[in-house]
Design a protein around this motif. Structure first.
Motif, PDB file in Angstrom:
ATOM      1  N   TYR A 382      31.787  41.138  42.851  1.00  0.00           N
ATOM      2  CA  TYR A 382      30.787  40.068  42.684  1.00  0.00           C
ATOM      3  C   TYR A 382      29.860  40.010  43.898  1.00  0.00           C
ATOM      4  CZ  TYR A 382      32.488  38.075  38.318  1.00  0.00           C
ATOM      5  OH  TYR A 382      32.813  37.886  37.003  1.00  0.00           O
ATOM      6  N   THR A 422      27.545  33.783  39.092  1.00  0.00           N
ATOM      7  CA  THR A 422      28.533  33.107  39.949  1.00  0.00           C
ATOM      8  C   THR A 422      28.335  31.586  39.979  1.00  0.00           C
ATOM      9  OG1 THR A 422      27.186  33.437  41.927  1.00  0.00           O
ATOM     10  CG2 THR A 422      28.827  35.145  41.423  1.00  0.00           C
ATOM     11  N   LEU A 427      35.481  32.467  40.109  1.00  0.00           N
ATOM     12  CA  LEU A 427      35.829  33.671  40.887  1.00  0.00           C
ATOM     13  C   LEU A 427      37.171  33.507  41.591  1.00  0.00           C
ATOM     14  CD1 LEU A 427      32.474  34.641  42.665  1.00  0.00           C
ATOM     15  CD2 LEU A 427      33.207  35.084  40.329  1.00  0.00           C
TER      16      LEU A 427
END
Ligand code: NAD
Length: 542
Positions: A382, A422, A427
């Motif tokens: 990410y 995100t 996450l």
């Protein structure tokens, strides 16, 4: 035998120790850490009175030093899971019939053991297994689990005291029966307290339990088992199995005696388990209770009137403590344009002041490692994506290194896209994403906060304007099960802020509350008539 209406000791929150340099608790926990670090353990399955070693083992290593081995744990075969169910059901009759105050005494004793002789062991094991710094370990593996045990005993006695009215000539009573069968507790890696509470809360209410801890938490789970044993929990009440979660769940959920699941973990796993329970519904003797607390995409929204320093601290603590691996961790932030620059500078200064991520044994480390290689690789990907994307910019952190431990630098992503990946996806690491809105768009931004993620776990609003606070409280009513005003969205305390969220974040049965314990009992109403009628005719018949 003598009888009485017993009153349980009033529950109080366990004080958090400081572990300041020179304090005795600091010395004790570091000594324990070293002792654990320099030895190895062999963790069996705990089924009935037996400790079973299958020979099929996996190693346990600290996330901050993955080449160091702390010991091994034994993996269950299907036959062991079946044996655990059989042992649980065998233990059920005696356990369910034990008077409630005897059950209460076991869990109160467990709380005192953790507060005293086991405190350093619980904390050191959690520092090693989950890479928590001492403060994060203390508030979890000591204080929160102690609070769960003490407060749940108090709630249990309040539940038993909840009785219906009785009209003249009759007596109505409610008895709170344990579920008919057994409860399946599946626990996550991130809180030792949750790992202990999920099986213990159901057991406290008279149920027998099959407990499957997370593979990444077995080391500290073993200390919990040691505590429960020393507290006098009878064999077979909580049976502990580890191994392939799919095989274990398939076996457990196929049993006609399965009567409830107490789950905490990720949303997709919980949804799959719920479907499986639905598909098996014709097999069960009773409708199983389904309790699950799952993922989050927790927010902070700052109003233009919020003090920049307070917003920055809420972000730094809310997003990065325990490397962002709290279901409540702030991971999407909405800042007003007028104060955003000042807030971002303060956040960057905070992040720059952290030392590089390292071992919790070095108590000057605020940030340690993420839990395992899978989490590390996911977070790194990410971060790389954010570096490549045009609508995202990394303004702090962005580095990572897994050569010794799974270290991810606390990372701040600034995005111009409020629906950037995100901003929406959980996450579960030290990465926070920030979006800046025009001050005039405050009300619109509240709608954005409400509609951006599937989750509804925690969130915080910071503002000095009471009308703005009121507006946010109303607009975000369904967006968070735990809503914070002028605070960070993490750090719920048992007995004060019962914890849980709705939407895709879970069934919101509020761990550490009476509501949760009510899920583990099935009330039976008993009506007794003192002068029983002997004629069917009512007066209106003349
Ligand atoms: P996880 O879902 O990977 O694992 C949780 C448990 O489920 C573990 O015991 C695991 O072995 C088991 N499991 C995994 N796959 C399974 C399967 N297919 N069938 C049955 N069991 C399976 O979660 P985790 O990484 O341990 O914990 C992090 C997650 O937990 C995050 O999503 C976090 O938000 C959530 N969480 C929520 C709360 C809350 O109160 N809402 C609290 C803590 C953690």
């Amino acid at each position: 035998m003598g009888k009485g209406f017993f009153q349980v000791p009033t529950a109080i929150n366990e004080p958090v120790k400081s572990y300041a340099p020179g304090s005795p608790e600091r010395e004790e926990v570091l000594k324990q850490y070293k002792a654990f670090y320099n030895s190895t353990i062999d963790v069996p399955l705990y089924i009935g009175s037996e400790e079973i070693r299958t020979g099929n083992t996996k190693p346990m290593s600290p996330p901050h030093e993955h080449q160091h081995v702390l010991g091994h744990y034994h993996l269950a075969e299907k036959s062991h899971v079946e044996k655990a169910i059989a042992n649980g059901l065998e233990a059920r009759e005696k356990w369910a019939n034990l008077t409630w105050e005897q059950r209460a005494a076991i869990f109160l004793k467990a709380a005192e053991l953790i507060a005293g002789p086991y405190r350093a062991k619980m904390n050191a094991a959690t520092m090693l297994a989950q890479s928590k710094n001492i403060y994060q370990a203390e508030i979890d593996a000591a204080c929160e689990i102690i609070d769960f045990l003490r407060f749940n005993v108090e709630y249990m006695s309040q539940i038993y005291g909840e009785q219906p009215e009785s009209a003249e000539g009759i007596w109505n009573r409610v008895e709170y029966r344990p579920l008919e069968g057994f409860v399946y507790a599946i626990t996550p890696f991130n809180f030792t307290a949750i790992a202990g509470n999920l099986p213990a809360s159901a057991a406290m209410m008279g149920n027998v339990v099959i407990w499957k801890p997370s593979d990444s938490q077995v080391y500290s789970a073993k200390v919990i088992v040691d505590v429960f044993k020393e507290a006098g929990l009878p064999d077979g009440v909580i049976n502990v199995v580890y191994g392939d979660p799919v095989m274990i769940s398939d076996t457990v959920l196929a049993s006609p005696d399965f009567s409830g699941i107490h789950f905490t973990g990720s949303t997709h796993v919980f949804k799959a388990l719920w479907k499986q329970i639905g598909n098996n519904i014709d097999k069960y003797k009773t409708y199983p209770r389904i309790v699950g607390e799952t993922g989050g995409k927790d927010f902070i929204i700052a109003h233009p009137t919020a003090k920049p320093q307070q917003v920055a601290t809420a972000i730094t603590r809310g997003a990065f403590e325990f490397q962002g691996q709290k279901c409540s961790a702030a991971s999407r932030v909405y800042l007003p344009k007028s104060t955003a620059d000042e807030i971002l500078e303060l956040v960057k200064a905070d992040v720059a002041s952290f030392k590089k991520p390292g071992s919790p044994e070095d108590m000057s480390n605020f940030i340690t490692a993420v839990i395992h290689e899978g989490a590390f690789d996911k977070l790194a990907s990410y971060i790389e994506q954010a570096k490549a994307d045009k609508d995202a910019e990394i303004i702090a952190g962005g580095g990572y290194d897994k050569s010794v431990g799974y270290f991810i630098e606390p990372t701040v992503i600034l995005t111009s896209n409020p629906k950037y990946d995100t901003m929406c996806t959980e996450l579960f690491g030290p990465v926070v994403t920030i979006y800046i809105y025009e001050d005039a768009d405050w009300s619109e931004t509240l709608k954005l906060v409400d509609s951006t993620s599937e989750y509804g776990l925690t969130g915080a609003v910071l503002s000095a304007d009471r009308y703005a606070i009121d507006e946010a409280t109303k607009a975000l009513q369904n967006c968070a099960g735990n809503f914070y005003i002028n605070d960070k969205p993490t750090g719920a305390v048992v007995g004060q802020q019962p914890f849980g969220g709705a939407r895709a974040s879970g069934t919101n049965d509020k761990a550490g509350s009476m509501q949760n314990l009510l899920r583990w009992v099935s009330p039976r109403l008993i009506k007794e008539t003192f002068v029983t009628p002997e004629d069917y005719r009512y007066p209106f018949l003349g």
